[in-house]
Design a protein around this motif. Structure first.
Motif, PDB file in Angstrom:
ATOM      1  N   ALA A 155       0.823  -1.219   0.000  1.00  0.00           N
ATOM      2  CA  ALA A 155       0.000   0.000   0.000  1.00  0.00           C
ATOM      3  C   ALA A 155       0.858   1.270   0.000  1.00  0.00           C
ATOM      4  O   ALA A 155       0.603   2.171  -0.805  1.00  0.00           O
ATOM      5  CB  ALA A 155      -0.979  -0.004   1.173  1.00  0.00           C
ATOM      6  N   TYR A 198       0.412   2.611  -3.721  1.00  0.00           N
ATOM      7  CA  TYR A 198      -0.768   3.469  -3.679  1.00  0.00           C
ATOM      8  C   TYR A 198      -0.596   4.727  -2.824  1.00  0.00           C
ATOM      9  O   TYR A 198      -1.488   5.556  -2.764  1.00  0.00           O
ATOM     10  CB  TYR A 198      -1.977   2.670  -3.165  1.00  0.00           C
ATOM     11  CG  TYR A 198      -2.215   1.424  -3.988  1.00  0.00           C
ATOM     12  CD1 TYR A 198      -2.740   1.518  -5.273  1.00  0.00           C
ATOM     13  CD2 TYR A 198      -1.876   0.171  -3.504  1.00  0.00           C
ATOM     14  CE1 TYR A 198      -2.930   0.391  -6.045  1.00  0.00           C
ATOM     15  CE2 TYR A 198      -2.071  -0.966  -4.269  1.00  0.00           C
ATOM     16  CZ  TYR A 198      -2.598  -0.853  -5.539  1.00  0.00           C
ATOM     17  OH  TYR A 198      -2.783  -1.963  -6.304  1.00  0.00           O
ATOM     18  N   TYR A 217      -0.643   4.920   0.322  1.00  0.00           N
ATOM     19  CA  TYR A 217      -1.479   4.794   1.518  1.00  0.00           C
ATOM     20  C   TYR A 217      -0.660   4.082   2.588  1.00  0.00           C
ATOM     21  O   TYR A 217      -0.244   2.944   2.412  1.00  0.00           O
ATOM     22  CB  TYR A 217      -2.750   4.008   1.179  1.00  0.00           C
ATOM     23  CG  TYR A 217      -3.652   3.770   2.358  1.00  0.00           C
ATOM     24  CD1 TYR A 217      -4.338   4.824   2.942  1.00  0.00           C
ATOM     25  CD2 TYR A 217      -3.819   2.498   2.876  1.00  0.00           C
ATOM     26  CE1 TYR A 217      -5.171   4.606   4.035  1.00  0.00           C
ATOM     27  CE2 TYR A 217      -4.652   2.268   3.952  1.00  0.00           C
ATOM     28  CZ  TYR A 217      -5.320   3.331   4.527  1.00  0.00           C
ATOM     29  OH  TYR A 217      -6.150   3.123   5.607  1.00  0.00           O
ATOM     30  N   PRO A 260      -1.165   3.588   6.461  1.00  0.00           N
ATOM     31  CA  PRO A 260      -1.870   3.767   7.725  1.00  0.00           C
ATOM     32  C   PRO A 260      -1.016   3.468   8.953  1.00  0.00           C
ATOM     33  O   PRO A 260      -1.274   3.996  10.026  1.00  0.00           O
ATOM     34  CB  PRO A 260      -3.045   2.797   7.625  1.00  0.00           C
ATOM     35  CG  PRO A 260      -2.594   1.750   6.669  1.00  0.00           C
ATOM     36  CD  PRO A 260      -1.698   2.459   5.689  1.00  0.00           C
ATOM     37  N   ASP A 274       7.363   4.714   0.881  1.00  0.00           N
ATOM     38  CA  ASP A 274       6.430   5.711   0.371  1.00  0.00           C
ATOM     39  C   ASP A 274       7.052   6.518  -0.764  1.00  0.00           C
ATOM     40  O   ASP A 274       6.355   7.082  -1.598  1.00  0.00           O
ATOM     41  CB  ASP A 274       5.937   6.633   1.479  1.00  0.00           C
ATOM     42  CG  ASP A 274       7.062   7.349   2.210  1.00  0.00           C
ATOM     43  OD1 ASP A 274       8.206   6.854   2.165  1.00  0.00           O
ATOM     44  OD2 ASP A 274       6.795   8.393   2.822  1.00  0.00           O
TER      45      ASP A 274
END
Length: 181
Positions: free
Chosen positions: A39, A43, A45, A47, A57
């Motif tokens: 993720a 994407y 994302y 969390p 990231d």
């Protein structure tokens, strides 16, 4: 001396309970990898924040999206060049671009194969140039280029044949200067 089915290690390992527990464990591991690795990298994302701590990231949107074409500073432009290459001669054609600016290009020779290198030079001449693509024996090409840094980005063609060659290049996109040397 016979064993009962409950004493057989293969049947015990393949029992419904063990298969369900193994499947649930695999699903939990897959979900953890999805949330902490996939993720953030694919994407953007994150969390849990693990993707940021691992630097994953940074993998999200490493290439500017095509929307840069429609929101770039300055206007879209297009240029063409027709270049005569004598046998053994080479020439560079470059566009001055800021990081993230994009252009589309199409080039072709009069049918003779050429040596091609697509590369970029940094504005700071102490930084070595970056080669993006090298190929021998090509007579045409087309594609897109997104500038990874501020500088001069373009093509170098060399005529390794015994005959003169004419190269035509068409460029369209966002750049501030287009020239051959």
């Amino acid at each position: 001396m016979s064993k009962s089915a409950s004493e057989d290690p293969v049947r015990t390992a393949l029992s419904t309970t063990n298969l369900l527990l193994s499947t649930a464990g695999a699903a939990v591991v897959a979900l953890a990898v999805l949330v902490t690795v996939v993720a953030p990298a694919e994407y953007g994302y994150d969390p849990t924040g693990i993707g940021q701590r691992l630097g994953l990231d940074a993998l999200h949107n490493t290439v500017p999206s095509a929307s840069v074409l429609w929101h770039a500073d300055g206007g879209r432009r297009s240029d063409s060049a027709r270049i005569n290459l004598a046998p053994g001669e080479g020439v560079e054609v470059k566009a001055t671009m800021q990081a993230g600016q994009q252009l589309l290009f199409r080039w072709q020779s009069d049918g003779s194969p050429l040596h091609l290198e697509i590369h970029g030079d940094h504005l700071d001449s102490s930084i070595p140039y970056s080669s993006y693509w090298v190929e021998n024996g090509v007579d045409r090409g087309e594609g897109g280029l997104t500038a990874p840094f501020d500088g001069y980005h373009g093509w170098y063609w060399r005529n390794d044949t015994a005959q003169p060659v004419v190269v035509t290049v068409d460029v369209e996109g966002y750049y501030s200067f287009f020239a051959s040397n």
